[in-house]
Design a protein around this motif. Structure first.
Motif, PDB file in Angstrom:
ATOM      1  N   SER A 176       0.845  -1.201   0.000  1.00 31.57           N
ATOM      2  CA  SER A 176       0.000   0.000   0.000  1.00 31.57           C
ATOM      3  C   SER A 176       0.878   1.248   0.000  1.00 31.57           C
ATOM      4  O   SER A 176       0.520   2.263  -0.599  1.00 31.57           O
ATOM      5  CB  SER A 176      -1.021  -0.034   1.133  1.00 31.57           C
ATOM      6  OG  SER A 176      -0.413   0.296   2.331  1.00 31.57           O
ATOM      7  N   SER A 177       2.052   1.168   0.638  1.00 33.86           N
ATOM      8  CA  SER A 177       2.980   2.315   0.621  1.00 33.86           C
ATOM      9  C   SER A 177       3.441   2.580  -0.826  1.00 33.86           C
ATOM     10  O   SER A 177       3.485   3.726  -1.282  1.00 33.86           O
ATOM     11  CB  SER A 177       4.175   2.004   1.533  1.00 33.86           C
ATOM     12  OG  SER A 177       5.241   2.860   1.301  1.00 33.86           O
TER      13      SER A 177
ATOM     14  N   LYS B 120       0.501   4.107  -3.022  1.00 31.86           N
ATOM     15  CA  LYS B 120       0.315   5.541  -2.748  1.00 31.86           C
ATOM     16  C   LYS B 120       1.438   6.350  -3.388  1.00 31.86           C
ATOM     17  O   LYS B 120       1.195   7.393  -3.987  1.00 31.86           O
ATOM     18  CB  LYS B 120       0.367   5.776  -1.226  1.00 31.86           C
ATOM     19  CG  LYS B 120      -1.010   5.785  -0.591  1.00 31.86           C
ATOM     20  CD  LYS B 120      -0.910   6.312   0.838  1.00 31.86           C
ATOM     21  CE  LYS B 120      -1.620   5.379   1.793  1.00 31.86           C
ATOM     22  NZ  LYS B 120      -1.078   5.327   3.127  1.00 31.86           N
TER      23      LYS B 120
ATOM     24  N   GLU C 123       1.082   6.691  -7.215  1.00 36.31           N
ATOM     25  CA  GLU C 123       0.023   7.647  -7.585  1.00 36.31           C
ATOM     26  C   GLU C 123       0.536   9.077  -7.453  1.00 36.31           C
ATOM     27  O   GLU C 123       0.300   9.927  -8.306  1.00 36.31           O
ATOM     28  CB  GLU C 123      -1.209   7.440  -6.678  1.00 36.31           C
ATOM     29  CG  GLU C 123      -2.002   6.204  -7.083  1.00 36.31           C
ATOM     30  CD  GLU C 123      -2.979   5.734  -6.004  1.00 36.31           C
ATOM     31  OE1 GLU C 123      -3.610   4.700  -6.241  1.00 36.31           O
ATOM     32  OE2 GLU C 123      -3.080   6.375  -4.933  1.00 36.31           O
ATOM     33  N   LYS C 124       1.274   9.299  -6.381  1.00 35.66           N
ATOM     34  CA  LYS C 124       1.820  10.631  -6.114  1.00 35.66           C
ATOM     35  C   LYS C 124       2.846  11.027  -7.186  1.00 35.66           C
ATOM     36  O   LYS C 124       2.806  12.144  -7.720  1.00 35.66           O
ATOM     37  CB  LYS C 124       2.498  10.567  -4.750  1.00 35.66           C
ATOM     38  CG  LYS C 124       2.866  11.892  -4.206  1.00 35.66           C
ATOM     39  CD  LYS C 124       3.226  11.678  -2.768  1.00 35.66           C
ATOM     40  CE  LYS C 124       3.824  12.927  -2.193  1.00 35.66           C
ATOM     41  NZ  LYS C 124       4.040  12.768  -0.774  1.00 35.66           N
TER      42      LYS C 124
END
Ligand code: TYD
Length: 395
Positions: free
Chosen positions: A72-73, A76, A79-80
């Motif tokens: 999940s890290s 994220k 996406e950033k």
């Protein structure tokens, strides 16, 4: 490098042994794990090196996709990166099994991963992956094929490479003028604060501070422009780096804040590291006492997460098979094998195994939240965890 910590003779972390290895004639390799501080560069490093070829071979067991927290890290982060930097070409140094790359467009992302077993997994996912060490030769090869790279990312990899000058020289060779370099590494400040001496083992040649990173990259006309704090690997820092010549990007206040934190903690002073050493020695005493107390009462202890970190703890504190019966782990390449040095058996994780124990030593303490959530029932039924960070205790 001035030595401040001696963690004794240690086996190679991540070299899990098979039954055949235990019975065979070939002796397990040990090295002296000592840690030092360089007053001039502020770099903290282990003092005795093991060759990369011995560490990163074609059977490297660690897979970053094994953990929900890491996945999940990475999701994220990708996406950033796509939203903010919109890279035309993304390069990851140390792409492991492609757990980050898979969030990018296949045509716009490439990986570098010397461990063939991992590089193959990523290639099979459709991402161009160079199964080579990151150096100028490879940087030149990539530059001649792709011209320039807009974004280079590397997590928990640079700390494994001895020659950092070679690393940064190769990075600046392929990075475009306005390109961004993102490095993610365990934070030395967090390591010192939580007495996490197990961040040191043969693969972790360095544990970085902002102070040290700044000094390292200055020579290559690079500058940190932003800092993010992460909870991964027991507290990490994500460094955003640009070329000094790129004046379009302003320096975020987070950089100054981190620098102040490190200076307030006196991380530029040798004495801070001597104090850390004293705390590590105390931590060892407390952990050994805690284990001995539990064993006196005939209780059963097992380990959870046969991490490289726990190899340092077990061997430094001389915790044997008489104390910890076995470990459980979800990584297929580690299970049904034995821990380096202590030869404690690693069983394939299943919930029922936990119920055989009264106490569970958290080898993977950096995944405490994820593990506690998963093991709610064990805790409900009176099962207890043991951790050594920041102080040895039962939770
Ligand atoms: P990690 O802390 O990332 O590695 P190291 O100290 O070796 O760099 O490794 C975590 C280990 O814990 C890995 O072997 C997988 C294991 N693990 C489990 O067995 N179950 C879990 O629920 C989690 C989160 C990790």
């Amino acid at each position: 490098m001035k030595k401040f910590l001696d963690l004794g003779m240690q086996p190679l972390a991540n070299k899990y042994l098979t039954k055949r290895d235990l019975l065979g004639k070939k002796k397990e390799q040990f090295y002296h794990l000592e840690v030092g501080f360089d007053k001039k560069t502020k770099l903290v490093s282990i003092l005795n090196r093991v060759s990369s070829k011995k560490m990163f071979d074609n059977n490297y067991p660690y897979k970053s996709s094994m953990s929900k927290t890491m996945n999940s890290s990475f999701k994220k982060l990708s996406e950033k990166i796509i939203k903010i930097f919109k890279p035309r070409l993304f390069l990851e140094i140390g792409s492991n099994d492609g757990s980050l790359l898979r969030n990018f467009n296949k045509k716009r992302a490439i990986g570098v991963e010397p461990c063939k077993n991992l590089a193959i997994i990523t290639s099979k996912k459709g991402y161009k992956t160079y199964s080579e060490y990151w150096d100028l030769k490879l940087a030149k090869k990539i530059k001649s094929k792709y011209k320039k790279v807009d974004l280079i990312y590397s997590a928990n990899t640079l700390s494994h490479i001895y020659n950092l000058d070679k690393v940064f020289r190769s990075i600046t060779h392929v990075l475009s003028d306005e390109g961004i370099l993102i490095i993610e590494e365990p934070s030395l400040l967090e390591c010192l604060k939580s007495i996490a001496y197990d961040q040191f083992y043969n693969e972790h040649i360095y544990v970085f501070s902002l102070l040290a990173i700044k000094n390292l990259i200055k020579k290559y006309n690079l500058k940190v422009f932003n800092i993010e704090q992460l909870s991964t690997h027991g507290g990490s820092i994500r460094y955003f780096i640009k070329r000094i010549s790129n004046t379009k990007i302003k320096i975020n206040n987070s950089v100054k804040r981190q620098l102040n934190k490190e200076l307030t903690f006196k991380m530029d002073k040798f004495n801070t590291y001597i104090n850390f050493k004293k705390k590590v020695e105390l931590s060892k005493k407390k952990l050994v006492n805690l284990f001995n107390e539990i064993k006196k009462n005939n209780k059963k202890i097992i380990g959870y997460g046969s991490t490289a970190k726990s190899v340092t703890v077990l061997n430094y504190c001389k915790i044997t098979r008489e104390i910890v019966d076995f470990f459980v782990d979800t990584t297929p390449d580690k299970t049904k094998k034995y821990m380096p040095g202590t030869h404690i058996f690693i069983d394939k994780y299943n919930k029922n195994l936990l119920h055989k124990a009264d106490y569970v030593f958290l080898g993977a303490w950096n995944f405490k939240e994820e593990i506690f959530k998963k093991e709610k029932n064990f805790i409900k039924k009176g099962g207890r965890f043991i951790t050594h960070v920041p102080v040895p205790r039962i939770i």
